[in-house]
Enzyme design. Structure first.
Site, short mmCIF file in Angstrom:
data_model
loop_
_atom_site.label_atom_id
_atom_site.label_comp_id
_atom_site.label_asym_id
_atom_site.label_seq_id
_atom_site.Cartn_x
_atom_site.Cartn_y
_atom_site.Cartn_z
N GLY A 104 -15.82 -34.90 46.35
CA GLY A 104 -15.44 -34.14 45.16
C GLY A 104 -14.81 -32.82 45.55
O GLY A 104 -14.36 -32.63 46.69
N PHE A 111 -16.05 -42.14 47.07
CA PHE A 111 -16.43 -43.10 46.05
C PHE A 111 -15.12 -43.58 45.42
O PHE A 111 -14.46 -42.84 44.70
CB PHE A 111 -17.34 -42.46 44.99
CG PHE A 111 -17.81 -43.42 43.94
CD1 PHE A 111 -18.85 -44.29 44.21
CD2 PHE A 111 -17.21 -43.46 42.70
CE1 PHE A 111 -19.29 -45.19 43.24
CE2 PHE A 111 -17.63 -44.34 41.72
CZ PHE A 111 -18.68 -45.22 42.00
N PHE A 165 -27.33 -38.96 42.96
CA PHE A 165 -26.93 -40.11 43.77
C PHE A 165 -27.62 -40.16 45.13
O PHE A 165 -27.41 -41.11 45.90
CB PHE A 165 -25.41 -40.10 43.98
CG PHE A 165 -24.62 -40.26 42.71
CD1 PHE A 165 -24.76 -41.39 41.92
CD2 PHE A 165 -23.74 -39.27 42.29
CE1 PHE A 165 -24.05 -41.54 40.74
CE2 PHE A 165 -23.02 -39.41 41.12
CZ PHE A 165 -23.17 -40.54 40.34
N LYS A 189 -26.52 -28.16 45.95
CA LYS A 189 -27.34 -27.10 45.38
C LYS A 189 -28.34 -27.69 44.39
O LYS A 189 -27.99 -28.53 43.56
CB LYS A 189 -26.48 -26.05 44.68
CG LYS A 189 -25.65 -25.20 45.66
CD LYS A 189 -24.97 -24.06 44.96
CE LYS A 189 -24.23 -23.18 45.97
NZ LYS A 189 -23.60 -22.01 45.35
N ALA A 204 -15.71 -23.38 45.25
CA ALA A 204 -14.99 -24.29 46.14
C ALA A 204 -13.50 -23.99 46.23
O ALA A 204 -12.93 -23.94 47.33
CB ALA A 204 -15.22 -25.74 45.69
N LYS A 244 -30.57 -19.75 40.81
CA LYS A 244 -29.55 -18.79 40.35
C LYS A 244 -28.84 -19.30 39.09
O LYS A 244 -28.30 -18.50 38.31
CB LYS A 244 -28.55 -18.52 41.47
CG LYS A 244 -27.87 -19.76 42.05
CD LYS A 244 -26.54 -20.09 41.43
CE LYS A 244 -25.90 -21.30 42.09
NZ LYS A 244 -24.54 -21.57 41.58
N ARG A 249 -19.71 -21.51 35.76
CA ARG A 249 -19.62 -22.22 34.49
C ARG A 249 -20.91 -22.10 33.67
O ARG A 249 -20.85 -22.16 32.44
CB ARG A 249 -19.23 -23.68 34.71
CG ARG A 249 -20.23 -24.54 35.44
CD ARG A 249 -19.65 -25.93 35.57
NE ARG A 249 -20.60 -26.85 36.17
CZ ARG A 249 -20.36 -28.15 36.32
NH1 ARG A 249 -19.22 -28.66 35.92
NH2 ARG A 249 -21.26 -28.93 36.87
N GLN A 282 -25.89 -27.41 35.35
CA GLN A 282 -27.10 -27.43 36.17
C GLN A 282 -28.14 -26.45 35.66
O GLN A 282 -29.34 -26.68 35.78
CB GLN A 282 -26.75 -27.12 37.63
CG GLN A 282 -25.99 -28.22 38.34
CD GLN A 282 -25.69 -27.86 39.78
OE1 GLN A 282 -25.21 -26.77 40.08
NE2 GLN A 282 -25.97 -28.77 40.68
#
Length: 422
Positions: free
Chosen positions: A20, A50, A123, A146, A179, A279, A345, A374
Site C-alpha cells: 500500500g 495483494f 490481515f 501502527k 508516507a 496517538k 486524518r 484507527q
C-alpha cells in the site's frame, strides 16, 4: 561463516510484506539501502502485492493511449515491475528498479532473512497462517504496522502477534511518518525498536529475551500468564547462522536510514508500538477542539495530556519493557503525537465532525472512501480494556474521547472532563 577478516559469505534477503501507500514507501527506502550496502544485503527487494487489476490513470506520466499497458486494466504487480511506480497506492513516485513486485506471498519470502510487515493489522492472522512453514526458521521481522490489539481481556503488541505465529523475533518501526512526505524525500525521523536476541550471539542482548518484547523468546519455559490474565505463547528462536552479517543496531539502521529519513534505534518494542496506536486517540481530541475554534493553546493542552496518558499506559501495563523516554524523546512518541494532531486524518475527521455538526462516523463514510479511522476503533478498544481494569478515571482524556464518540458528552465538555488530570 565469517572469514578471518570478518567478511560473511551470505547476505540478507529482504521482503516487504505489503504494497500500500506506506508499504511501497518503505520498499523504496529499503531498496535504496540494499543498493548502498551490497556487503550486507542482496540488492533485489521483494515486495508482496495483494494482486488486483488497475488502470493507469489518465493523469499519469506513464499514460499512453497507444500502449497496451494503458488500454485495459492490468495486474498491479505487472505495472509496478514495468513502470517502476505503484500507480494506485503511491502515484508519481519513482521506485528503484530493484523493488520486485511479487503477487505470490510464499514465493516473495523464499530464503528471506528479514521480513518487513506493512499491511492492515486485520490481515496479520491470515498472512501469518500462510507463511507458517514457508519462511527460513531464523528469519527476523520488523512490524511497520501502527496499532495494538486491545480487548477487555488484554493487550497484544502486533509485533508479538507476528512473533508468536511465526516463531521469529519481530521488532517494530513507527514515527511521525506521513508516507507521501517520506516518499517525496522530505526530511523526517522514525524509530526502530530492535533488540538483537541473545541467541544471535554475534550481537547479543545483555541478558535473556529482548527487553522490548512481551513474548518469551529465548528459553523453553512453561507458558506464562501476563498481567491481564491472557496466555503468552512460548517462542523458541532459531539462531541466525554466523555466515550472515549480524543484525546489530548498526546494521538495522543501515537498512532503514536515509539522508531524508533518519532512523533512531531503540530496544523498546512495547513503547514504539503503543505510541503508534494511542496517538490516534489524542488526535481525535485535538481535532475536536480545533473544530470548536479554540486555537493552538487548546490543541497543545490536549497533546500534553495525551503524551502524559501514553506514558502512564506504558508504565502501568508494560512496566517491564516500556520506557518513558520512548514516549517523550522519540519520533514514535511525542513527534508522532504532534504530526497526528496537526493534520492526520483522525484529526481532520474529528475537526470536520464538529464544524459540520455531524457524527464522526458520518464524516468517515463521506470522506474516507470505505476506509476506517484507527482512532475511533482504538478509543473503543482501549476504553473496554480500561473499564475491565476499573481504571477509566485514571485516563481522563482517553475516557473523555470515548464518551464523546458515544454521544454521552460534547467536544465542548473536554475541559471539564479533564479536571481529573489535576
Amino acid at each position: 561463516m565469517a572469514d578471518l577478516l570478518g567478511v560473511t559469505k551470505k547476505k540478507h534477503k529482504v521482503t516487504i510484506i505489503g504494497s500500500g501507500n506506506w508499504g511501497t514507501t518503505i520498499a523504496k527506502v529499503v531498496a535504496e539501502n540494499t543498493q548502498q550496502y551490497p556487503n550486507l544485503f542482496e540488492e533485489n527487494v521483494q515486495m508482496w502485492v495483494f494482486e488486483e487489476e488497475v488502470m493507469v490513470p489518465l493523469s499519469s506520466k506513464h499514460y499512453d493511449p497507444d500502449s497496451p499497458l494503458c488500454n485495459k486494466p492490468q495486474k498491479l504487480s505487472k505495472l509496478i515491475n514495468e513502470l517502476h511506480e505503484n500507480v494506485k497506492y503511491l502515484p508519481t513516485i519513482d521506485l528503484p528498479k530493484n523493488v520486485i513486485a511479487n503477487p505470490s506471498l510464499q514465493d516473495s519470502v523464499k530464503e528471506s532473512t528479514i521480513l518487513v510487515f506493512n499491511l492492515p493489522h486485520q490481515f496479520i492472522p491470515k498472512v501469518c497462517q500462510e507463511l507458517q512453514g514457508k519462511i527460513v526458521p531464523y528469519a527476523r521481522g520488523i512490524s511497520c504496522i501502527k496499532g495494538v490489539e486491545v480487548s477487555e481481556k488484554g493487550i497484544k503488541l502486533l509485533a508479538d502477534m507476528i512473533s508468536e505465529r511465526l516463531g521469529i523475533y519481530c521488532g517494530a518501526l513507527s514515527g511521525a511518518n506521513i508516507a507521501t512526505e517520506v516518499a517525496l524525500e522530505k526530511y523526517s525521523e522514525t524509530t526502530v525498536a530492535y533488540d538483537p536476541p541473545s541467541i544471535d550471539s554475534r550481537q547479543p542482548s545483555p541478558t535473556g529475551s529482548p527487553t522490548g518484547s512481551q513474548v518469551n523468546l529465548a528459553s523453553p519455559t512453561p507458558e506464562k500468564k501476563d498481567y491481564e490474565g491472557s496466555h503468552r505463547k512460548q517462542v523458541v528462536l532459531q539462531p541466525l547462522p554466523h555466515d550472515y552479517p549480524a543484525l546489530s543496531h548498526e546494521n538495522m539502521r543501515k537498512l532503514f536510514h536515509r539522508p531524508y529519513f533518519h532512523a533512531r534505534l531503540v530496544d523498546d518494542v512495547a513503547g514504539v508500538s503503543l505510541g503508534g496506536a494511542l496517538k490516534n486517540i489524542v488526535a481525535l481530541g485535538a481535532g475536536f477542539v480545533d473544530g470548536l475554534g479554540w486555537g493552538d493553546n487548546a490543541k497543545a493542552a490536549i497533546m500534553r495530556v495525551g503524551i502524559q496518558e501514553e506514558v502512564k499506559f506504558g508504565k502501568t501495563f508494560f512496566a517491564e519493557s516500556a520506557r518513558v523516554s520512548t514516549f517523550t524523546e522519540e519520533s514514535c512518541g511525542v513527534a508522532d503525537v504532534i504530526t497526528s494532531c496537526m493534520g492526520g486524518r483522525n484529526f481532520r475527521c474529528a475537526k470536520m465532525s464538529v464544524e459540520r455538526g455531524v457524527s464522526i462516523n458520518d464524516v468517515e463514510r463521506t470522506e474516507l472512501n470505505g476506509q476506517k479511522l484507527q482512532g475511533t476503533s482504538t478509543a473503543y478498544e482501549v476504553n473496554a480494556f480500561l473499564k475491565g481494569q476499573g481504571m477509566e478515571k485514571e485516563f481522563p482524556l482517553f475516557t473523555a474521547i470515548y464518551n464523546i464518540l458515544e454521544g454521552t458528552y460534547e467536544p465542548a465538555d473536554l475541559p471539564d472532563l479533564l479536571v481529573a488530570d489535576q
